[in-house]
Design a protein around this motif. Structure first.
Motif, mmCIF file in Angstrom:
data_model
loop_
_atom_site.group_PDB
_atom_site.id
_atom_site.type_symbol
_atom_site.label_atom_id
_atom_site.label_comp_id
_atom_site.label_asym_id
_atom_site.label_seq_id
_atom_site.Cartn_x
_atom_site.Cartn_y
_atom_site.Cartn_z
ATOM 1 N N ILE A 195 13.648 -2.585 -5.818
ATOM 2 C CA ILE A 195 12.814 -3.693 -5.337
ATOM 3 C C ILE A 195 11.441 -3.158 -4.949
ATOM 4 N N ILE A 202 7.658 -4.593 -3.038
ATOM 5 C CA ILE A 202 6.864 -5.665 -2.434
ATOM 6 C C ILE A 202 5.396 -5.286 -2.583
ATOM 7 N N VAL A 252 7.249 -10.108 -4.839
ATOM 8 C CA VAL A 252 8.494 -9.376 -4.617
ATOM 9 C C VAL A 252 9.141 -9.219 -5.986
ATOM 10 N N LEU A 255 13.288 -12.721 0.845
ATOM 11 C CA LEU A 255 14.101 -11.543 1.175
ATOM 12 C C LEU A 255 15.557 -11.926 1.408
ATOM 13 N N LEU A 264 17.717 -11.979 -1.879
ATOM 14 C CA LEU A 264 17.772 -10.799 -2.737
ATOM 15 C C LEU A 264 19.199 -10.277 -2.835
ATOM 16 N N SER A 317 18.539 -5.365 -0.484
ATOM 17 C CA SER A 317 18.078 -6.088 0.706
ATOM 18 C C SER A 317 17.596 -5.143 1.805
ATOM 19 N N ALA A 323 14.223 -3.696 0.793
ATOM 20 C CA ALA A 323 13.177 -4.708 0.890
ATOM 21 C C ALA A 323 12.727 -4.889 2.341
ATOM 22 N N GLN A 373 10.561 -1.971 3.245
ATOM 23 C CA GLN A 373 9.223 -2.050 2.653
ATOM 24 C C GLN A 373 8.348 -3.060 3.383
ATOM 25 N N TRP A 374 8.916 -4.192 3.752
ATOM 26 C CA TRP A 374 8.152 -5.203 4.479
ATOM 27 C C TRP A 374 7.678 -4.651 5.826
#
Length: 371
Positions: free
Chosen positions: A5, A7, A38, A61, A64, A69, A72, A75-76
């Motif tokens: 994934i 972002i 995403v 999110l 996903l 998950s 992600a 990363q956020w």
């Protein structure tokens, strides 16, 4: 192949009020992001792509696959992470604005200034002093050319080249980065007064380098290069250069952490020009905001590189200042924290104007409706 994934910030702004507060401060710097892509990659190819903003990203999110998950969410969080300053001896390098690293090559065959400062300590000292006076936050000293086709340098020769430069830069009170992939050179340079390791092989070339860096507790730059041996430009084969470099840097970061380097000390560099075509370099430049999702400060080294000549009728190296500034500004606009350059005065001037515009944007309410 494992699901992956990414972002990627795709909507950037100079201030949060430009987006009515619906923006994140990207990596604790002076760039704000309001829209994101995403991207789900399965089996090497992109299978899903969702566009969202700060209000709707939680919904994306939440749907996903479980396999990505956790990544992600990390990363956020990383995109919003404020990085601590780098400590280089008595100097503190803040990362809430772009900082300029000045290049000091003490080599006979560097593509840009080979031989100019080799065996000429007075010329090298004057150049380093001028870069510091112009506003360089760090001086990066290198004793081996890593241009395509350059021969490998013997460790003893590399030490003879860089150690006098480290000593005179240390005498000036400079923050010093040592650009080397050899453990013996790194160790000697740190003992002579260097503060940071800049390894174009990401600590792969010499197995002892990671141990020395971990023991010293110094900041470390890990750069992407596809080659595993002496030729760092070899073995370039990308399915998607942006995602492949992202994954490679993530693995290099995790490997360094597993071997004792503090994550807070790691800086990542996408390695412009190393085993990459013109199109691939441009793709990386356009995708720079994505790399903040790795959660590390970023270094960009595009100064005077071949790609600039390719886009300007094969301009000679000394006529690539305009293109170098364009690359540096692209980095600033993407929130990159460290810019490694030859032309310090010009880049610092561009940075200062850029920062002035960003500071003004924070108090600019011209886009607000009148009462």
């Amino acid at each position: 192949m494992t699901d992956r994934i990414y972002i990627r910030p795709i909507g950037l702004a100079a201030s949060p009020q430009a987006e009515e507060g619906k923006a994140i401060r990207l990596a604790g710097g002076m760039v704000y992001a309001s829209r994101f892509a995403v991207i789900l990659r399965q089996g090497g190819g992109v299978t899903e792509r969702w566009l969202c903003d700060t209000q709707s990203i939680d919904d994306v999110l939440a749907k996903l696959p479980e396999s990505v998950s956790g990544e992600a969410a990390a990363q956020w969080a990383n995109l919003q992470l404020t990085h601590p300053a780098l400590t280089c001896g008595s100097r503190t390098i803040r990362l809430d604005q772009p900082q300029v690293i000045g290049i000091l090559n003490v080599t006979p065959d560097s593509f840009s200034d080979g031989g100019e400062f080799l065996d000429k300590p007075e010329a090298g000292r004057a150049h380093a002093s001028a870069m510091l006076e112009a506003g360089a936050a760090i001086i990066d000293i290198g004793g081996e050319s890593t241009r395509p086709g350059a021969p490998a340098t013997w460790e003893g020769d590399e030490k003879d080249r860089v150690l006098p430069a480290v000593e005179y830069c240390s005498g000036m009170g400079a923050a010093i980065s040592i650009d080397t992939r050899r453990a013996g050179v790194l160790e000697a340079a740190l003992e002579a007064g260097a503060h940071m390791a800049n390894d174009v092989s990401a600590l792969r070339h010499d197995p002892r380098s990671v141990e020395i860096a971990a023991r010293a507790g110094c900041p470390v730059v890990l750069m992407h290069a596809p080659g595993k041996g002496d030729d760092l430009h070899a073995d370039a084969d990308y399915d998607n250069v942006v995602f492949d470099v992202f994954d490679w840097l993530k693995a290099a970061r995790d490997e360094a952490v597993s071997k004792g380097i503090s994550r807070s000390k790691i800086v990542l560099d996408p390695g412009l020009g190393f085993g990459k075509s013109l199109a691939e370099n441009l793709a990386l430049l356009n995708a720079l905001p994505l790399f903040h999702a790795l959660g590390q400060p970023l270094l960009l080294g595009g100064s005077r590189k071949r790609m600039i000549g390719a886009l300007s009728n094969e301009a000679e190296v000394d006529r690539r200042i305009g293109g170098s500034l364009a690359v540096a500004i692209a980095g600033m606009n993407a929130g990159v924290q460290l810019l490694r350059v030859h032309d310090v005065f010009e880049t610092v001037q561009a940075r200062n104007v850029w920062r002035g515009m960003r500071d003004a944007a924070l108090t600019d309410f011209s886009e607000m409706p009148a009462d």
